[in-house]
Motif scaffolding. Structure first.
Motif, mmCIF file in Angstrom:
data_model
loop_
_atom_site.group_PDB
_atom_site.id
_atom_site.type_symbol
_atom_site.label_atom_id
_atom_site.label_comp_id
_atom_site.label_asym_id
_atom_site.label_seq_id
_atom_site.Cartn_x
_atom_site.Cartn_y
_atom_site.Cartn_z
ATOM 1 N N UNK A 558 0.831 -1.207 0.000
ATOM 2 C CA UNK A 558 0.000 0.000 0.000
ATOM 3 C C UNK A 558 0.863 1.253 0.000
ATOM 4 N N UNK A 559 1.937 1.225 0.783
ATOM 5 C CA UNK A 559 2.858 2.371 0.799
ATOM 6 C C UNK A 559 3.500 2.551 -0.577
ATOM 7 N N UNK A 560 3.927 1.430 -1.159
ATOM 8 C CA UNK A 560 4.645 1.461 -2.432
ATOM 9 C C UNK A 560 3.756 1.939 -3.574
ATOM 10 N N UNK A 561 2.506 1.484 -3.579
ATOM 11 C CA UNK A 561 1.586 1.822 -4.679
ATOM 12 C C UNK A 561 0.773 3.075 -4.405
ATOM 13 N N UNK A 562 0.869 3.571 -3.178
ATOM 14 C CA UNK A 562 0.075 4.740 -2.835
ATOM 15 C C UNK A 562 -1.369 4.416 -2.565
ATOM 16 N N UNK A 563 -1.647 3.099 -2.318
ATOM 17 C CA UNK A 563 -3.023 2.664 -2.099
ATOM 18 C C UNK A 563 -3.485 2.827 -0.659
#
Length: 563
Positions: A558-563
């Motif tokens: 989620x952090x990596x994808x901005x989700x």
């Protein structure tokens, strides 16, 4: 409900498997379990290659830059290599003979010669560093390793038990393979049978260390023929619809030959089809588009990244790619959103998807044409007539209809076991000879397979398997690391990339740059984490006190994808 295409393909396969037809089967028993085998299968890969190289002897087989070899020329060269292996290198039937080299026509001629001489072609991962190559060599007691300059340099100064024999990728096999060149005389090198060892490929496992998956000639012959029968089914369908190609079938080979995708469905299947192979030593999407145009490539198979890069290449419109009717993917999941883009970019063709493993000689399931467009998240139906696919629980019992369980495959194409690893071999099979793939999946009402997760702790980056534990072990070798966890992160280009979370020991100051420098000499570049996160507290635990990798993966995805 079955589609019209399903019913048509099933009707074609019924004809191909009927009594007296090319794909007629007979019972074969392995370890007390009966399974179908092709009645007319050649007894070995040596016989298989001899038959089809004679049948297509004047047709172009290999295109490697300016080098062009017919089937007959490639076979004649391989006979010289087989003679040299027996006379000058004292090859004994079953010897593991390694190949550590990039793709080339000479790689293929060498492979042929090894099998014809009775050796077990041992396909070393050309992306590995020197220590990894040496470990793979000693794992299976390679007698000889044929290495090109790049791989030989990686092995320089590293201790291992094999004799290194140099090859190069010059066009002429007599020059590039001069260190294995002999006089074949009248010997046809057919003194091998179905039970003799044929190939050994490396597969990543949950222990982190590669395992050597070995197959007999029966398995590799049937794997090659299974793909050829699927192609014959597709050709019959295209012929009935008026879309059959009018020129020689041609495949673009851009994936490594040391992977099963390159070896079986692309390379070995081509003998039976009389298919030309155009080799790419290094992937480049624009060059692939040019080769499709210039060589009239009709079939492409690669990791999903490759078809996606061609479909979205800014210069795609400069090339006539109408000859390419099939764009297959294997070796990694293809993102659903890629499927429509590929069909749009290649309107004359269709995207395809295959599912198979090193241990099944690439044989498993296929999803074709309109059915793939309709079910883009499915890997398709089991390949008839050889594959028996089951969804089983941990005890090897079938799950309820539509339920999720481990995908298990039984066929004569399956490998025999892991070299010198009886425990892993036993764990890999159920009592009735189903191979446990380590993938979790389900079957829908039409018999289509959906992969929903992986039981094995593996990251698949652009078709390359990376075991999380291997990367974690390398990180833990840093004196300042207290804890770490490695997992896959989604990536549009590679499918997955490596992510890592770490906690430094108290009193140690460890930076991302420190870890990158630490891993640079310990792991091949493709295995090294792309993204790091540093924690300041103990990593979350499960009830078993193992690090909760699922939680960390979900959190940082989620952090990596901005989700």
């Amino acid at each position: 409900m079955p589609t019209q295409l399903d019913m048509t393909l099933d009707a074609i396969m019924d004809k191909l498997t009927a009594e007296g037809a090319p794909a007629e089967t007979v019972p074969f028993e392995r370890n007390g379990t009966t399974m179908p085998a092709f009645k007319n299968a050649p007894p070995s890969m040596s016989h298989y290659m001899a038959h089809y190289c004679n049948e297509h002897k004047d047709a172009t087989f290999l295109v490697d830059g300016d080098c062009r070899l017919t089937f007959g020329e490639a076979y004649a060269a391989a006979r010289h290599v087989a003679a040299g292996l027996q006379a000058d290198h004292a090859l004994v039937k079953g010897d593991r003979i390694g190949i550590a080299a990039r793709n080339s026509a000479n790689w293929i001629v060498l492979y042929m010669g090894i099998l014809m001489a009775g050796g077990c072609a041992t396909l070393l991962n050309g992306f590995s560093n020197g220590d990894e190559l040496a470990d793979a060599i000693d794992l299976v007691d390679c007698k000889l390793v044929f290495a090109d300059a790049g791989r030989a340099a990686r092995l320089d100064g590293i201790t291992h038990g094999a004799k290194i024999v140099m090859i190069n990728h010059d066009c002429a096999p007599s020059e590039g393979l001069s260190n294995a060149w002999g006089d074949p005389g009248a010997n046809m090198f057919l003194d091998v049978g179905p039970d003799d060892y044929a190939t050994l490929l490396y597969t990543s496992g949950s222990t982190g260390r590669s395992k050597g998956a070995y197959s007999d000639h029966r398995g590799v012959v049937h794997g090659s023929m299974s793909y050829a029968i699927q192609s014959l089914m597709a050709f019959s369908y295209l012929d009935a619809t008026g879309d059959a190609p009018t020129t020689q079938a041609c495949a673009l080979l851009a994936v490594p030959l040391f992977h099963v995708t390159g070896e079986v469905p692309l390379f070995l299947q081509s003998y039976a089809l009389g298919r030309k192979i155009v080799l790419m030593p290094k992937w480049d999407a624009k060059e692939a588009l040019r080769l499709i145009q210039d060589e009239q490539v009709s079939y492409f198979a690669g990791v999903p990244l490759m078809t996606y890069e061609m479909a979205t290449h800014p210069d795609r419109a400069q090339f006539d790619i109408s000859s390419c009717k099939s764009l297959a993917a294997g070796g990694a999941p293809r993102p659903v959103e890629h499927v429509a883009k590929i069909k749009e970019a290649f309107p004359e063709g269709f995207p395809l998807l295959g599912y198979g493993l090193t241990e099944t000689n690439g044989v498993g399931c296929g999803n074709f044409n309109e059915n793939y467009l309709a079910k883009p998240s499915s890997t398709g139906k089991p390949s008839r007539p050889l594959v028996d696919l089951a969804i089983l629980d941990d005890d090897g019992k079938p799950v309820a209809e539509g339920g999720i369980g481990e995908v298990c495959i039984r066929s004569v194409c399956n490998f025999l076991g892991y070299w010198n690893n009886d425990d892993a071999t036993k764990e890999a099979f159920t009592d009735d000879m189903y191979f446990r793939t380590g993938d979790l999946g389900r079957l829908d009402e039409d018999g289509y397979l959906y992969i929903v997760d992986r039981k094995k702790d593996i990251i698949i980056r652009g078709g390359e398997n990376i075991t999380c534990i291997e990367v974690e072990d390398a990180i833990y070798a840093h004196d300042g690391i207290a804890e770490c966890s490695v997992f896959g992160l989604p990536d549009e280009r590679f499918g997955e990339i490596v992510g890592a979370v770490f906690l430094a020991k108290e009193g140690h100051d460890v930076s991302e740059a420190d870890l990158r420098d630490h891993l640079s000499s310990r792991l091949a570049p493709f295995k090294q984490p792309v993204q790091y996160w540093q924690e300041t507290e103990t990593l979350p635990r499960l009830g078993t006190q193992k690090v909760d990798k699922k939680f960390l993966r979900e959190k940082y995805t989620k952090v990596f994808t901005g989700g």
